[in-house]
Design a protein around this motif. Structure first.
Motif, PDB file in Angstrom:
ATOM      1  N   PHE A 258       9.255 -13.530   2.756  1.00 27.48           N
ATOM      2  CA  PHE A 258       9.024 -14.479   3.842  1.00 27.48           C
ATOM      3  C   PHE A 258       8.803 -13.667   5.120  1.00 27.48           C
ATOM      4  CE2 PHE A 258      12.139 -16.290   0.873  1.00 27.48           C
ATOM      5  CZ  PHE A 258      11.577 -17.515   0.540  1.00 27.48           C
ATOM      6  N   ALA A 259       7.589 -13.703   5.661  1.00 30.50           N
ATOM      7  CA  ALA A 259       7.297 -12.903   6.858  1.00 30.50           C
ATOM      8  C   ALA A 259       6.159 -13.532   7.645  1.00 30.50           C
ATOM      9  CB  ALA A 259       6.933 -11.470   6.474  1.00 30.50           C
ATOM     10  N   ASN A 260       6.345 -13.619   8.962  1.00 29.39           N
ATOM     11  CA  ASN A 260       5.298 -14.110   9.867  1.00 29.39           C
ATOM     12  C   ASN A 260       4.767 -15.484   9.453  1.00 29.39           C
ATOM     13  OD1 ASN A 260       5.379 -11.616  11.339  1.00 29.39           O
ATOM     14  ND2 ASN A 260       4.133 -10.689   9.725  1.00 29.39           N
ATOM     15  N   GLY A 261       5.652 -16.351   8.996  1.00 33.25           N
ATOM     16  CA  GLY A 261       5.276 -17.698   8.624  1.00 33.25           C
ATOM     17  C   GLY A 261       4.563 -17.817   7.290  1.00 33.25           C
ATOM     18  N   THR A 262       4.525 -16.725   6.542  1.00 30.69           N
ATOM     19  CA  THR A 262       3.828 -16.706   5.254  1.00 30.69           C
ATOM     20  C   THR A 262       4.796 -16.373   4.133  1.00 30.69           C
ATOM     21  OG1 THR A 262       1.769 -15.994   6.309  1.00 30.69           O
ATOM     22  CG2 THR A 262       1.954 -15.630   3.936  1.00 30.69           C
ATOM     23  N   VAL A 263       4.602 -17.014   2.985  1.00 22.96           N
ATOM     24  CA  VAL A 263       5.380 -16.705   1.791  1.00 22.96           C
ATOM     25  C   VAL A 263       4.469 -15.973   0.813  1.00 22.96           C
ATOM     26  CG1 VAL A 263       6.847 -17.601  -0.042  1.00 22.96           C
ATOM     27  CG2 VAL A 263       6.708 -18.812   2.139  1.00 22.96           C
ATOM     28  N   THR A 264       4.862 -14.773   0.406  1.00 18.83           N
ATOM     29  CA  THR A 264       4.040 -13.938  -0.469  1.00 18.83           C
ATOM     30  C   THR A 264       4.727 -13.725  -1.805  1.00 18.83           C
ATOM     31  OG1 THR A 264       3.135 -12.748   1.437  1.00 18.83           O
ATOM     32  CG2 THR A 264       2.904 -11.696  -0.720  1.00 18.83           C
ATOM     33  N   ASP A 265       4.018 -14.034  -2.881  1.00 18.30           N
ATOM     34  CA  ASP A 265       4.519 -13.745  -4.226  1.00 18.30           C
ATOM     35  C   ASP A 265       4.378 -12.247  -4.459  1.00 18.30           C
ATOM     36  OD1 ASP A 265       5.038 -13.541  -6.978  1.00 18.30           O
ATOM     37  OD2 ASP A 265       4.085 -15.452  -7.419  1.00 18.30           O
ATOM     38  N   LEU A 266       5.460 -11.570  -4.769  1.00 17.09           N
ATOM     39  CA  LEU A 266       5.435 -10.121  -4.957  1.00 17.09           C
ATOM     40  C   LEU A 266       4.869  -9.723  -6.304  1.00 17.09           C
ATOM     41  CD1 LEU A 266       8.938  -9.202  -3.460  1.00 17.09           C
ATOM     42  CD2 LEU A 266       6.716  -9.299  -2.317  1.00 17.09           C
ATOM     43  N   ASP A 267       4.617 -10.701  -7.157  1.00 11.88           N
ATOM     44  CA  ASP A 267       4.065 -10.431  -8.487  1.00 11.88           C
ATOM     45  C   ASP A 267       4.879  -9.357  -9.200  1.00 11.88           C
ATOM     46  OD1 ASP A 267       2.312 -10.853 -10.595  1.00 11.88           O
ATOM     47  OD2 ASP A 267       0.869  -9.361  -9.907  1.00 11.88           O
ATOM     48  N   ALA A 268       6.193  -9.544  -9.216  1.00 13.93           N
ATOM     49  CA  ALA A 268       7.075  -8.608  -9.907  1.00 13.93           C
ATOM     50  C   ALA A 268       6.746  -8.589 -11.394  1.00 13.93           C
ATOM     51  CB  ALA A 268       8.525  -9.020  -9.694  1.00 13.93           C
ATOM     52  N   PRO A 269       6.970  -7.473 -12.075  1.00 19.18           N
ATOM     53  CA  PRO A 269       6.682  -7.414 -13.509  1.00 19.18           C
ATOM     54  C   PRO A 269       7.318  -8.569 -14.266  1.00 19.18           C
ATOM     55  CG  PRO A 269       7.239  -5.239 -12.688  1.00 19.18           C
ATOM     56  CD  PRO A 269       7.495  -6.195 -11.561  1.00 19.18           C
ATOM     57  N   GLY A 270       6.538  -9.223 -15.110  1.00 18.01           N
ATOM     58  CA  GLY A 270       7.038 -10.331 -15.911  1.00 18.01           C
ATOM     59  C   GLY A 270       7.079 -11.661 -15.201  1.00 18.01           C
TER      60      GLY A 270
END
Length: 351
Positions: A258-270
């Protein structure tokens, strides 16, 4: 509800994985030196800037695993006592967070009375019943301390017709507001040195959303499109928070930033095949957690990688869950050995 509502799903998946599960990436040039911490049953939860770590392990004379603090450069675990029961003969100490002064906060529960105390261990085994000291029982029952920053600001929550979030600063207890038009549950989880608090709060539909509190105000941190719940578990000095988000389509937790009003999927393995959770972030923006494959991961430079592929091969251990990282890039968490027993691990970056 507790802060491990989503995290518990990932932990269960990790511990159910084969003890010698093949890493997602073959190790070439190791990027981290692996150090095993503690014996069978040990788990590491966090690390401060000095390299002091904390977690749980077997304590002689105790009925269950107890919280401990291990100071940098030492090998003897300092087991964290409970109020009125310093040897934990009939209590359990459960640490949740550490600051850069080696102060640990969490809870201690008596097996005799069932009472749960909100406790700080200020770099020693001696418990300070913070709840009793500041009269927290007037606000909530079963208080749980969840975080402490370097200025001594403590966060936590307890029961009072729902989960009530609060902060403790010296002798002052402040109730944290719920979301406007939302529900009643407020669960602060982490705090940075600027006093920015992150965690989760329920909405009008009773689903939790990641939330942030500062200067008496609250706001949601958002969710990925098509999601129904999210939570923030850690925050760095820049106000970047990490945690998990559950999407309706696959009902699995996704590790997110969660940063700068954006939610980013980190696409972690699996991701999408099991629950992935981001547990910690340092001031350089390096993130660690557990992937949907039940392995510890690290995210940096815009990419997530299985930590099992970043250590020398043939260690005999599988890194299951990365729970903490300090500003030196040292990572701690829980691994399993060939017998399926958990042990603590520490990863030191190789220059």
């Amino acid at each position: 509800m507790t802060r491990i509502r989503l995290g518990a799903l990932a932990a269960a998946a990790a511990l159910a994985a084969p003890a010698f599960a093949a890493p997602a990436h073959a190790a070439t040039t190791p990027r981290y030196k692996l150090t095993v911490v503690g014996g069978a049953g040990t788990e590491l939860f966090g690390i401060d800037k000095n390299g002091d770590v904390f977690g749980i392990a077997d304590e002689t004379g105790a009925r269950v695993q107890e919280g401990f603090l291990l100071r940098a450069g030492t090998t003897k675990m300092v087991f964290l006592g409970s109020p009125g029961d310093p040897a934990n003969s009939n209590s359990v100490s459960s640490p949740e967070a550490i600051n850069n002064n080696a102060a640990v906060v969490g809870t201690a529960t008596s097996f005799t009375t069932g009472n749960q105390a909100a406790v700080e261990w200020a770099g020693t085994a001696t418990p300070i019943d913070v709840g009793a000291k500041v009269g927290l029982q007037n606000l909530v029952a079963t208080p749980a301390l969840t975080a402490i920053n370097d200025n001594g600001l403590i966060t936590g929550f307890g029961s009072n017709r729902g989960d009530v979030g609060f902060t403790i600063s010296g002798s002052t207890v402040t109730r944290l507001p719920a979301l406007p038009g939302g529900g009643v549950d407020v669960e602060p989880i982490a705090v940075n040195d600027s006093g920015l608090i992150v965690g989760q709060a329920d909405t009008s539909t009773s689903d939790f959303q990641a939330a942030a509190w500062q200067n008496g105000t609250v706001k949601t941190l958002g969710m990925l499109p098509g999601s129904f719940t999210s939570e923030a578990l850690a925050v760095n000095s820049a106000g970047q928070a990490v945690g998990a988000d559950v999407e309706t389509a696959d009902t699995d937790a996704h590790a997110v930033l969660f940063a700068n009003g954006t939610v980013t999927d980190l696409d972690a393995p699996g991701t999408g095949a099991g629950d992935a959770v981001a547990h910690a972030i340092n001031d350089s923006g390096v993130i660690v957690g557990v992937g949907g494959n039940g392995h510890a991961f690290v995210y940096q430079g815009g990419q997530a990688a299985d930590l099992n592929g970043l250590i020398a091969p043939g260690s005999g251990f599988t890194l299951l869950n990365a729970e903490g990282i300090n500003n030196g890039g040292v990572i701690v968490g829980t691994a399993s050995n060939s017998a399926g027993q958990t042990v603590g691990f520490e990863l030191t970056p190789i220059a």
